[in-house]
Motif scaffolding. Structure first.
Motif, PDB file in Angstrom:
ATOM      1  N   GLN A 254       0.804  -1.226   0.000  1.00 23.08           N
ATOM      2  CA  GLN A 254       0.000   0.000   0.000  1.00 23.08           C
ATOM      3  C   GLN A 254       0.833   1.270   0.000  1.00 23.08           C
ATOM      4  OE1 GLN A 254      -3.342  -0.490   3.072  1.00 23.08           O
ATOM      5  NE2 GLN A 254      -1.910  -2.120   3.655  1.00 23.08           N
ATOM      6  N   ASP A 255       2.156   1.130   0.151  1.00 25.90           N
ATOM      7  CA  ASP A 255       3.004   2.300   0.360  1.00 25.90           C
ATOM      8  C   ASP A 255       3.043   3.248  -0.822  1.00 25.90           C
ATOM      9  OD1 ASP A 255       3.628   1.801   2.956  1.00 25.90           O
ATOM     10  OD2 ASP A 255       5.650   1.019   2.591  1.00 25.90           O
ATOM     11  N   TRP A 256       2.713   2.758  -2.022  1.00 24.77           N
ATOM     12  CA  TRP A 256       2.758   3.653  -3.182  1.00 24.77           C
ATOM     13  C   TRP A 256       1.743   4.785  -3.057  1.00 24.77           C
ATOM     14  CZ3 TRP A 256      -1.302   4.491  -6.620  1.00 24.77           C
ATOM     15  CH2 TRP A 256      -2.413   3.639  -6.485  1.00 24.77           C
ATOM     16  N   ARG A 257       0.757   4.623  -2.178  1.00 29.28           N
ATOM     17  CA  ARG A 257      -0.247   5.670  -1.976  1.00 29.28           C
ATOM     18  C   ARG A 257       0.239   6.774  -1.039  1.00 29.28           C
ATOM     19  NH1 ARG A 257      -5.156   4.710  -4.020  1.00 29.28           N
ATOM     20  NH2 ARG A 257      -5.702   2.591  -4.666  1.00 29.28           N
ATOM     21  N   GLY A 258       1.420   6.588  -0.445  1.00 25.03           N
ATOM     22  CA  GLY A 258       1.963   7.588   0.470  1.00 25.03           C
ATOM     23  C   GLY A 258       2.161   7.001   1.835  1.00 25.03           C
ATOM     24  N   GLY A 259       3.261   7.370   2.485  1.00 24.27           N
ATOM     25  CA  GLY A 259       3.599   6.740   3.748  1.00 24.27           C
ATOM     26  C   GLY A 259       3.708   7.688   4.929  1.00 24.27           C
ATOM     27  N   LEU A 260       3.107   8.892   4.867  1.00 27.57           N
ATOM     28  CA  LEU A 260       3.135   9.783   6.015  1.00 27.57           C
ATOM     29  C   LEU A 260       2.341   9.161   7.166  1.00 27.57           C
ATOM     30  CD1 LEU A 260       2.703  13.230   4.236  1.00 27.57           C
ATOM     31  CD2 LEU A 260       4.813  12.130   5.019  1.00 27.57           C
ATOM     32  N   ARG A 261       2.507   9.705   8.357  1.00 30.25           N
ATOM     33  CA  ARG A 261       2.019   9.026   9.555  1.00 30.25           C
ATOM     34  C   ARG A 261       0.542   8.622   9.491  1.00 30.25           C
ATOM     35  NH1 ARG A 261       4.039  11.274  15.151  1.00 30.25           N
ATOM     36  NH2 ARG A 261       5.957  10.542  14.122  1.00 30.25           N
ATOM     37  N   PRO A 262      -0.407   9.525   9.128  1.00 32.26           N
ATOM     38  CA  PRO A 262      -1.814   9.090   9.084  1.00 32.26           C
ATOM     39  C   PRO A 262      -2.032   7.951   8.088  1.00 32.26           C
ATOM     40  CG  PRO A 262      -1.661  11.478   9.009  1.00 32.26           C
ATOM     41  CD  PRO A 262      -0.271  10.947   8.787  1.00 32.26           C
ATOM     42  N   ALA A 263      -1.377   8.038   6.928  1.00 31.48           N
ATOM     43  CA  ALA A 263      -1.525   6.992   5.921  1.00 31.48           C
ATOM     44  C   ALA A 263      -0.908   5.692   6.404  1.00 31.48           C
ATOM     45  CB  ALA A 263      -0.876   7.427   4.606  1.00 31.48           C
ATOM     46  N   ALA A 264       0.249   5.786   7.050  1.00 32.46           N
ATOM     47  CA  ALA A 264       0.916   4.586   7.544  1.00 32.46           C
ATOM     48  C   ALA A 264       0.034   3.859   8.555  1.00 32.46           C
ATOM     49  CB  ALA A 264       2.251   4.954   8.173  1.00 32.46           C
ATOM     50  N   ARG A 265      -0.651   4.621   9.386  1.00 35.30           N
ATOM     51  CA  ARG A 265      -1.545   3.999  10.361  1.00 35.30           C
ATOM     52  C   ARG A 265      -2.694   3.284   9.646  1.00 35.30           C
ATOM     53  NH1 ARG A 265      -2.394   8.107  13.084  1.00 35.30           N
ATOM     54  NH2 ARG A 265      -4.395   8.777  12.234  1.00 35.30           N
ATOM     55  N   ARG A 266      -3.245   3.924   8.625  1.00 33.29           N
ATOM     56  CA  ARG A 266      -4.326   3.291   7.856  1.00 33.29           C
ATOM     57  C   ARG A 266      -3.834   2.023   7.165  1.00 33.29           C
ATOM     58  NH1 ARG A 266      -5.393   8.678   6.408  1.00 33.29           N
ATOM     59  NH2 ARG A 266      -4.453   8.367   4.342  1.00 33.29           N
ATOM     60  N   HIS A 267      -2.608   2.054   6.665  1.00 31.97           N
ATOM     61  CA  HIS A 267      -2.046   0.872   6.004  1.00 31.97           C
ATOM     62  C   HIS A 267      -1.914  -0.284   6.993  1.00 31.97           C
ATOM     63  CE1 HIS A 267       0.026   3.684   2.851  1.00 31.97           C
ATOM     64  NE2 HIS A 267      -1.289   3.673   2.752  1.00 31.97           N
ATOM     65  N   ARG A 268      -1.494   0.015   8.220  1.00 30.37           N
ATOM     66  CA  ARG A 268      -1.391  -1.019   9.244  1.00 30.37           C
ATOM     67  C   ARG A 268      -2.771  -1.581   9.587  1.00 30.37           C
ATOM     68  NH1 ARG A 268       3.717  -3.072   9.992  1.00 30.37           N
ATOM     69  NH2 ARG A 268       5.193  -1.368   9.620  1.00 30.37           N
ATOM     70  N   GLU A 269      -3.745  -0.699   9.685  1.00 31.68           N
ATOM     71  CA  GLU A 269      -5.107  -1.141  10.011  1.00 31.68           C
ATOM     72  C   GLU A 269      -5.679  -2.008   8.899  1.00 31.68           C
ATOM     73  OE1 GLU A 269      -7.022   2.574  10.621  1.00 31.68           O
ATOM     74  OE2 GLU A 269      -6.277   2.826  12.687  1.00 31.68           O
ATOM     75  N   ARG A 270      -5.425  -1.619   7.662  1.00 31.63           N
ATOM     76  CA  ARG A 270      -5.903  -2.411   6.530  1.00 31.63           C
ATOM     77  C   ARG A 270      -5.208  -3.767   6.498  1.00 31.63           C
ATOM     78  NH1 ARG A 270      -9.790  -4.080   3.039  1.00 31.63           N
ATOM     79  NH2 ARG A 270      -8.825  -4.913   1.141  1.00 31.63           N
ATOM     80  N   ALA A 271      -3.902  -3.787   6.753  1.00 30.84           N
ATOM     81  CA  ALA A 271      -3.164  -5.047   6.773  1.00 30.84           C
ATOM     82  C   ALA A 271      -3.740  -5.981   7.830  1.00 30.84           C
ATOM     83  CB  ALA A 271      -1.685  -4.791   7.026  1.00 30.84           C
ATOM     84  N   ALA A 272      -4.008  -5.446   9.005  1.00 33.97           N
ATOM     85  CA  ALA A 272      -4.558  -6.272  10.086  1.00 33.97           C
ATOM     86  C   ALA A 272      -5.923  -6.833   9.701  1.00 33.97           C
ATOM     87  CB  ALA A 272      -4.659  -5.454  11.366  1.00 33.97           C
ATOM     88  N   ALA A 273      -6.752  -6.015   9.043  1.00 32.13           N
ATOM     89  CA  ALA A 273      -8.091  -6.459   8.649  1.00 32.13           C
ATOM     90  C   ALA A 273      -8.018  -7.569   7.608  1.00 32.13           C
ATOM     91  CB  ALA A 273      -8.890  -5.275   8.101  1.00 32.13           C
ATOM     92  N   VAL A 274      -7.101  -7.438   6.643  1.00 28.23           N
ATOM     93  CA  VAL A 274      -6.982  -8.456   5.590  1.00 28.23           C
ATOM     94  C   VAL A 274      -6.403  -9.742   6.166  1.00 28.23           C
ATOM     95  CG1 VAL A 274      -5.826  -9.043   3.422  1.00 28.23           C
ATOM     96  CG2 VAL A 274      -6.807  -6.767   3.735  1.00 28.23           C
ATOM     97  N   LEU A 275      -5.424  -9.629   7.042  1.00 31.11           N
ATOM     98  CA  LEU A 275      -4.858 -10.829   7.675  1.00 31.11           C
ATOM     99  C   LEU A 275      -5.931 -11.573   8.462  1.00 31.11           C
ATOM    100  CD1 LEU A 275      -1.368  -9.538   8.884  1.00 31.11           C
ATOM    101  CD2 LEU A 275      -1.838 -11.143   7.023  1.00 31.11           C
ATOM    102  N   HIS A 276      -6.793 -10.830   9.136  1.00 35.65           N
ATOM    103  CA  HIS A 276      -7.882 -11.466   9.878  1.00 35.65           C
ATOM    104  C   HIS A 276      -8.843 -12.166   8.924  1.00 35.65           C
ATOM    105  CE1 HIS A 276     -10.741 -12.172  13.080  1.00 35.65           C
ATOM    106  NE2 HIS A 276     -11.695 -11.650  12.327  1.00 35.65           N
ATOM    107  N   GLU A 277      -9.188 -11.481   7.832  1.00 34.41           N
ATOM    108  CA  GLU A 277     -10.097 -12.067   6.840  1.00 34.41           C
ATOM    109  C   GLU A 277      -9.532 -13.361   6.264  1.00 34.41           C
ATOM    110  OE1 GLU A 277     -11.739 -10.964   2.346  1.00 34.41           O
ATOM    111  OE2 GLU A 277     -11.016  -9.369   3.658  1.00 34.41           O
ATOM    112  N   CYS A 278      -8.214 -13.417   6.101  1.00 30.41           N
ATOM    113  CA  CYS A 278      -7.565 -14.594   5.519  1.00 30.41           C
ATOM    114  C   CYS A 278      -7.159 -15.627   6.573  1.00 30.41           C
ATOM    115  CB  CYS A 278      -6.328 -14.167   4.727  1.00 30.41           C
ATOM    116  SG  CYS A 278      -6.694 -13.150   3.269  1.00 30.41           S
ATOM    117  N   GLY A 279      -7.482 -15.361   7.839  1.00 29.33           N
ATOM    118  CA  GLY A 279      -7.138 -16.296   8.901  1.00 29.33           C
ATOM    119  C   GLY A 279      -5.661 -16.361   9.200  1.00 29.33           C
ATOM    120  N   LEU A 280      -4.964 -15.243   9.001  1.00 24.78           N
ATOM    121  CA  LEU A 280      -3.510 -15.227   9.148  1.00 24.78           C
ATOM    122  C   LEU A 280      -3.034 -14.361  10.309  1.00 24.78           C
ATOM    123  CD1 LEU A 280      -2.612 -14.854   5.352  1.00 24.78           C
ATOM    124  CD2 LEU A 280      -2.365 -16.924   6.744  1.00 24.78           C
TER     125      LEU A 280
END
Length: 254
Positions: A105-131
């Motif tokens: 997701q980093d190509w969309r920008g990695g400043l602090r608010p975006a980085a937090r959203r990227h972490r939240e999205r990663a956690a949500a997808v990992l949960h969806e995939c059982g990982l």
């Protein structure tokens, strides 16, 4: 099926004297899961290379949502929603599983608010995939089946419009295949993503896909519902193992 979201028309690819793809036309629409099967050397991965922009065809065109993208790069396609997994996993082995999804997701920008959203999205997808339990594990140390699931999760981290899955069930356990099928169905049904699936596990394809395309020697041999394809005599002879000395439903290894 609604209008094709991704369509390959009249694709030809040559490697020297080898005609890898011959006038191949394949399409997949929003919310559809389409299987692509065929014997070894049929041209399946070559077609994926063309669809993802890794190889330019010698003839033919690729249309995405009605626009010609034949000359667009793999990066452009990925950033516009065409995502791909690989038969041989291409994870960042020295990064954790979570960081593999964040990087996507980093190509969309990695400043602090975006980085937090990227972490939240990663956690949500990992949960969806059982990982969830693998989030802090290094990707390079995962067994093949788990690595396939992580690569799928990474492809979903930045929501795709088209998902090209190259043998995602290879090396997975029965439980992992069930989890994989649930995730792919969810992405197609709930997110209206177009899914094109290359897989040697014929039973997995026939159960998961609403339409199946069969390639043989670089040509489209057959296309239809799983039942229609399974009953096609030409397909049974070329791929599904109806010939002498073979076992029906068990294609050769890639």
């Amino acid at each position: 099926m609604s209008r094709a979201l991704l369509r390959a028309s009249g694709i030809d690819v040559r490697f020297g004297g080898v005609h890898a793809l011959r006038d191949v036309t394949v399409s997949v629409g929003p919310g559809e899961i389409c299987g692509l099967i065929g014997p070894n050397g049929a041209g399946k991965t070559t077609l994926f290379d063309v669809l993802s922009g890794m190889r330019r065809p010698d003839a033919g065109a690729i249309a995405y949502d009605g626009t010609d993208i034949t000359r667009r790069s793999p990066v452009w396609r990925a950033r516009h929603g065409i995502r791909r997994t690989f038969q041989r996993q291409q994870l960042f082995g020295q990064l954790t599983v979570e960081d593999n999804l964040v990087v996507a997701q980093d190509w969309r920008g990695g400043l602090r608010p975006a980085a937090r959203r990227h972490r939240e999205r990663a956690a949500a997808v990992l949960h969806e995939c059982g990982l969830d339990a693998l989030a802090g594990s290094y990707a390079g140390g995962l067994p093949v089946g788990q690595a396939h699931l992580v690569e799928l999760a990474r492809a979903l981290a930045d929501p795709p419009r088209v998902l090209l899955l190259d043998e995602p069930a290879s090396g997975t356990t029965a439980e992992e295949r069930r989890a994989l099928a649930v995730v792919v169905r969810h992405v197609a049904d709930e997110e209206n993503c177009a899914v094109l699936l290359v897989e040697h596990d014929v039973a997995f394809v026939m159960e998961l896909c609403s339409r199946v395309v069969v390639l043989d020697l670089g040509r489209v041999l057959a296309e239809g519902t799983p039942a229609e394809v399974h009953a096609d005599p030409a397909v049974r002879q070329a791929y599904l193992g109806a010939g002498p000395g073979s076992t029906e439903g068990e294609p050769p290894d890639r």
